[in-house]
Design an enzyme around this catalytic site. Structure first.
Site, PDB file in Angstrom:
ATOM      1  N   PRO A   1     -15.713  -4.019   2.382  1.00  0.00           N
ATOM      2  CA  PRO A   1     -17.049  -4.292   2.924  1.00  0.00           C
ATOM      3  C   PRO A   1     -18.083  -3.236   2.510  1.00  0.00           C
ATOM      4  O   PRO A   1     -19.283  -3.492   2.573  1.00  0.00           O
ATOM      5  CB  PRO A   1     -16.823  -4.265   4.445  1.00  0.00           C
ATOM      6  CG  PRO A   1     -15.636  -3.371   4.623  1.00  0.00           C
ATOM      7  CD  PRO A   1     -14.749  -3.625   3.443  1.00  0.00           C
TER       8      PRO A   1
ATOM      9  N   TYR B   1       0.831  -1.214   0.000  1.00  0.00           N
ATOM     10  CA  TYR B   1       0.000   0.000   0.000  1.00  0.00           C
ATOM     11  C   TYR B   1       0.862   1.259   0.000  1.00  0.00           C
ATOM     12  O   TYR B   1       1.657   1.495   0.918  1.00  0.00           O
ATOM     13  CB  TYR B   1      -0.956   0.020   1.202  1.00  0.00           C
ATOM     14  CG  TYR B   1      -1.947  -1.136   1.230  1.00  0.00           C
ATOM     15  CD1 TYR B   1      -2.194  -1.913   0.098  1.00  0.00           C
ATOM     16  CD2 TYR B   1      -2.644  -1.459   2.386  1.00  0.00           C
ATOM     17  CE1 TYR B   1      -3.110  -2.971   0.131  1.00  0.00           C
ATOM     18  CE2 TYR B   1      -3.548  -2.512   2.426  1.00  0.00           C
ATOM     19  CZ  TYR B   1      -3.760  -3.268   1.284  1.00  0.00           C
ATOM     20  OH  TYR B   1      -4.655  -4.311   1.327  1.00  0.00           O
TER      21      TYR B   1
ATOM     22  N   GLY C   1     -24.161   4.645  -0.688  1.00  0.00           N
ATOM     23  CA  GLY C   1     -25.297   5.281  -1.360  1.00  0.00           C
ATOM     24  C   GLY C   1     -24.971   6.661  -1.909  1.00  0.00           C
ATOM     25  O   GLY C   1     -25.825   7.320  -2.502  1.00  0.00           O
ATOM     26  N   LYS C   2     -23.712   7.105  -1.742  1.00  0.00           N
ATOM     27  CA  LYS C   2     -23.408   8.476  -2.199  1.00  0.00           C
ATOM     28  C   LYS C   2     -23.141   8.542  -3.698  1.00  0.00           C
ATOM     29  O   LYS C   2     -23.103   9.630  -4.265  1.00  0.00           O
ATOM     30  CB  LYS C   2     -22.228   9.050  -1.411  1.00  0.00           C
ATOM     31  CG  LYS C   2     -20.902   8.371  -1.698  1.00  0.00           C
ATOM     32  CD  LYS C   2     -19.792   8.973  -0.836  1.00  0.00           C
ATOM     33  CE  LYS C   2     -18.510   8.185  -1.016  1.00  0.00           C
ATOM     34  NZ  LYS C   2     -17.428   8.662  -0.189  1.00  0.00           N
TER      35      LYS C   2
ATOM     36  N   LEU D   1     -21.677   1.109  -1.470  1.00  0.00           N
ATOM     37  CA  LEU D   1     -22.794   0.784  -0.574  1.00  0.00           C
ATOM     38  C   LEU D   1     -23.167   1.938   0.362  1.00  0.00           C
ATOM     39  O   LEU D   1     -24.170   1.867   1.049  1.00  0.00           O
ATOM     40  CB  LEU D   1     -22.459  -0.479   0.233  1.00  0.00           C
ATOM     41  CG  LEU D   1     -22.538  -1.794  -0.564  1.00  0.00           C
ATOM     42  CD1 LEU D   1     -21.888  -2.947   0.200  1.00  0.00           C
ATOM     43  CD2 LEU D   1     -23.991  -2.141  -0.902  1.00  0.00           C
TER      44      LEU D   1
ATOM     45  N   GLY E   1     -17.056   2.077  -1.282  1.00  0.00           N
ATOM     46  CA  GLY E   1     -17.869   3.302  -1.130  1.00  0.00           C
ATOM     47  C   GLY E   1     -19.222   3.226  -1.809  1.00  0.00           C
ATOM     48  O   GLY E   1     -20.112   4.032  -1.515  1.00  0.00           O
TER      49      GLY E   1
HETATM   50  N1  LIG Z   1      -6.280  -8.333   0.793  1.00  0.00           N
HETATM   51  C1  LIG Z   1      -6.571  -7.657  -0.287  1.00  0.00           C
HETATM   52  O1  LIG Z   1      -6.271  -8.062  -1.413  1.00  0.00           O
HETATM   53  C2  LIG Z   1      -7.291  -6.349  -0.148  1.00  0.00           C
HETATM   54  C3  LIG Z   1      -7.859  -5.713  -1.275  1.00  0.00           C
HETATM   55  C4  LIG Z   1      -8.533  -4.507  -1.060  1.00  0.00           C
HETATM   56  C5  LIG Z   1      -8.613  -3.955   0.207  1.00  0.00           C
HETATM   57  N2  LIG Z   1      -8.025  -4.584   1.276  1.00  0.00           N
HETATM   58  C6  LIG Z   1      -8.104  -4.043   2.655  1.00  0.00           C
HETATM   59  O2  LIG Z   1      -9.454  -3.813   2.975  1.00  0.00           O
HETATM   60  C7  LIG Z   1      -9.650  -2.443   3.342  1.00  0.00           C
HETATM   61  C8  LIG Z   1     -11.035  -2.026   2.902  1.00  0.00           C
HETATM   62  O3  LIG Z   1     -11.233  -2.173   1.497  1.00  0.00           O
HETATM   63  P1  LIG Z   1     -11.331  -0.901   0.552  1.00  0.00           P
HETATM   64  O4  LIG Z   1     -10.778   0.243   1.285  1.00  0.00           O
HETATM   65  O5  LIG Z   1     -10.806  -1.257  -0.768  1.00  0.00           O
HETATM   66  O6  LIG Z   1     -12.913  -0.719   0.342  1.00  0.00           O
HETATM   67  P2  LIG Z   1     -14.110  -0.257   1.300  1.00  0.00           P
HETATM   68  O7  LIG Z   1     -13.734  -0.345   2.713  1.00  0.00           O
HETATM   69  O8  LIG Z   1     -15.303  -1.013   0.831  1.00  0.00           O
HETATM   70  O9  LIG Z   1     -14.320   1.256   0.847  1.00  0.00           O
HETATM   71  C9  LIG Z   1     -13.503   2.290   1.310  1.00  0.00           C
HETATM   72  C10 LIG Z   1     -13.858   3.586   0.602  1.00  0.00           C
HETATM   73  O10 LIG Z   1     -15.248   3.871   0.750  1.00  0.00           O
HETATM   74  C11 LIG Z   1     -15.429   5.272   0.987  1.00  0.00           C
HETATM   75  N3  LIG Z   1     -15.978   5.377   2.355  1.00  0.00           N
HETATM   76  C12 LIG Z   1     -15.463   4.835   3.507  1.00  0.00           C
HETATM   77  N4  LIG Z   1     -16.276   5.087   4.547  1.00  0.00           N
HETATM   78  C13 LIG Z   1     -17.302   5.791   4.068  1.00  0.00           C
HETATM   79  C14 LIG Z   1     -18.478   6.340   4.671  1.00  0.00           C
HETATM   80  N5  LIG Z   1     -18.735   6.175   5.971  1.00  0.00           N
HETATM   81  N6  LIG Z   1     -19.337   7.018   3.881  1.00  0.00           N
HETATM   82  C15 LIG Z   1     -19.107   7.161   2.568  1.00  0.00           C
HETATM   83  N7  LIG Z   1     -18.022   6.674   1.930  1.00  0.00           N
HETATM   84  C16 LIG Z   1     -17.127   5.985   2.685  1.00  0.00           C
HETATM   85  C17 LIG Z   1     -14.071   5.924   0.840  1.00  0.00           C
HETATM   86  O11 LIG Z   1     -13.826   6.264  -0.543  1.00  0.00           O
HETATM   87  P3  LIG Z   1     -14.411   7.571  -1.264  1.00  0.00           P
HETATM   88  O12 LIG Z   1     -14.598   8.617  -0.219  1.00  0.00           O
HETATM   89  O13 LIG Z   1     -13.415   7.897  -2.312  1.00  0.00           O
HETATM   90  O14 LIG Z   1     -15.712   7.087  -1.886  1.00  0.00           O
HETATM   91  C18 LIG Z   1     -13.133   4.798   1.182  1.00  0.00           C
HETATM   92  O15 LIG Z   1     -11.882   4.971   0.587  1.00  0.00           O
HETATM   93  C19 LIG Z   1      -8.488  -1.719   2.671  1.00  0.00           C
HETATM   94  O16 LIG Z   1      -8.217  -0.464   3.267  1.00  0.00           O
HETATM   95  C20 LIG Z   1      -7.381  -2.723   2.854  1.00  0.00           C
HETATM   96  O17 LIG Z   1      -6.859  -2.637   4.168  1.00  0.00           O
HETATM   97  C21 LIG Z   1      -7.388  -5.776   1.108  1.00  0.00           C
END
Ligand SMILES: NC(=O)c1ccc[n+]([C@@H]2O[C@H](COP(=O)([O-])OP(=O)(O)OC[C@H]3O[C@@H](n4cnc5c(N)ncnc54)[C@H](OP(=O)(O)O)[C@@H]3O)[C@@H](O)[C@H]2O)c1
Length: 310
Positions: free
Chosen positions: A207, A61, A215-216, A213, A211
């Site tokens: 999860p 990362y 809804g924005k 889910l 972003g």
């Molecule tokens: N093992 C793997 O291969 C792998 C792959 C991917 C991720 N991961 C891990 O999993 C974690 C989570 O996955 P992810 O970050 O890809 O996806 P995520 O948790 O589903 O989505 C995160 C994104 O959603 C938006 N967000 C977060 N909270 C919010 C809220 N309360 N209201 C509105 N928008 C919100 C933000 O982006 P915006 O504001 O730009 O919309 C944020 O960057 C990563 O940080 C990483 O540690 C692991």
């Protein structure tokens, strides 16, 4: 559930963590444009204040920057933090000592002597699972990791990793997989259930479906960057799901769609690690804790998500 080993039990007591992929990542998340180090530090501090202490990062990362930022933030807080990081199986890392060497690099960037969970980020097309697991065993034996896990290992590979570690009397602590209301592959194919049986903690990444889910975003207001293309079709179909999530959230005193999405993951028995770019997102995500969807609500959400995923 199987008897949990005493080393890995703490992971099963954690309801939710914080993903740190956004910290320093310019390629997917445009770190340095709309948000900066101060913002992600505020997300970290807000999470700690809300009782979330498990942070997931990786050497990959931000090309090490996520680990360096986490290390800096940890130094600046009095609060205990549980650290999970990951080994990336680059093709040139094929010998026995590669895993432990990479972890030494992570520890130096994090400024700590050991991590709570060390994970293999992806299976390798070149290096055998046995050899990767030998590397993890070495990390444990040298006291550099408290527990070890894998990520993106399908059912079959996960069992191979589990068995390889079991031959050394070590419990596979976790498997980190993509899991959300919009991606239920590992629930449907039995991996989640098998994790539960074997005492492997399933950690759910994306999860919030990056972003979507919350809804924005919508077909008219797509997310920036690469996500726009990836989710173009999904965004035309998810309104019924978002509407149901909002209604269910209202029945729980005004929980947001993000909070409902994360609570659904918890109800399924996985540990969500939502990524947060700032304090507001972290604070909101922490509101997924302290309450539970009913079984009926989970079933209703399952049904609508099934229709979308068909
Ligand atoms: N093992 C793997 O291969 C792998 C792959 C991917 C991720 N991961 C891990 O999993 C974690 C989570 O996955 P992810 O970050 O890809 O996806 P995520 O948790 O589903 O989505 C995160 C994104 O959603 C938006 N967000 C977060 N909270 C919010 C809220 N309360 N209201 C509105 N928008 C919100 C933000 O982006 P915006 O504001 O730009 O919309 C944020 O960057 C990563 O940080 C990483 O540690 C692991």
């Amino acid at each position: 559930m199987s008897d949990l080993s005493s080393e890995t039990r703490f992971l099963h007591a954690i309801e939710m963590g914080l993903g740190a992929m956004q910290w320093g990542d310019r390629v997917i998340w445009q770190y340095g444009n709309s948000y900066h180090a101060e913002d992600v530090q505020a997300a970290f501090q807000s999470s700690l204040a809300d009782g979330i202490r498990f942070v997931d990062t990786a050497e990959l990362y931000g090309n090490g920057l996520s680990e360096r930022l986490l290390g800096r933030f940890i130094k600046e807080t009095e609060q205990p933090v549980l650290i999970a990081t990951k080994f990336f199986p680059w093709p040139w890392r094929f010998n026995k000592g590669a895993v432990a060497r990479a972890l030494k690099g992570s520890l130096a960037r994090l400024g700590v002597e050991s991590v709570d969970l060390y994970q293999i980020h992806w299976p390798s097309p070149i290096v055998s699972i046995d050899l990767l697991m030998e590397g993890l065993v070495k990390c444990l034996k040298e006291g550099m990791a408290r527990t070890v896990g894998v990520s993106n290992f399908n059912h079959e590979r996960m069992l191979a990793a589990y068995s390889a570690l079991a031959r050394n009397n070590i419990q596979l602590a976790s498997n980190q997989l993509h899991f959300s209301l919009l991606d239920r592959v590992y629930e449907k194919n039995g991996t989640l259930a098998r994790c539960r049986e074997l005492g492997i903690r399933m950690i759910a990444y994306c999860p919030l479906e990056r972003g979507i889910l919350s809804g924005k975003y919508s077909a008219e207001n797509p997310p920036p960057g690469r996500r726009a293309k990836k989710y173009a079709e999904t965004l035309t179909k998810i309104q019924p799901l978002l509407k149901e999530m909002t209604e269910i959230g209202q029945d729980h005193g005004g929980k947001s769609n993000s909070q409902v999405a994360l609570n659904w993951v918890i109800c399924k028995g996985a540990l969500p690690i939502p990524g947060a770019k700032n304090a507001e997102q972290a604070r909101q995500n922490a509101g997924a804790l302290g309450w539970r969807l009913t079984e009926t609500e989970v079933a209703e959400l399952d049904e609508i998500s099934d229709q979308i995923l068909q």
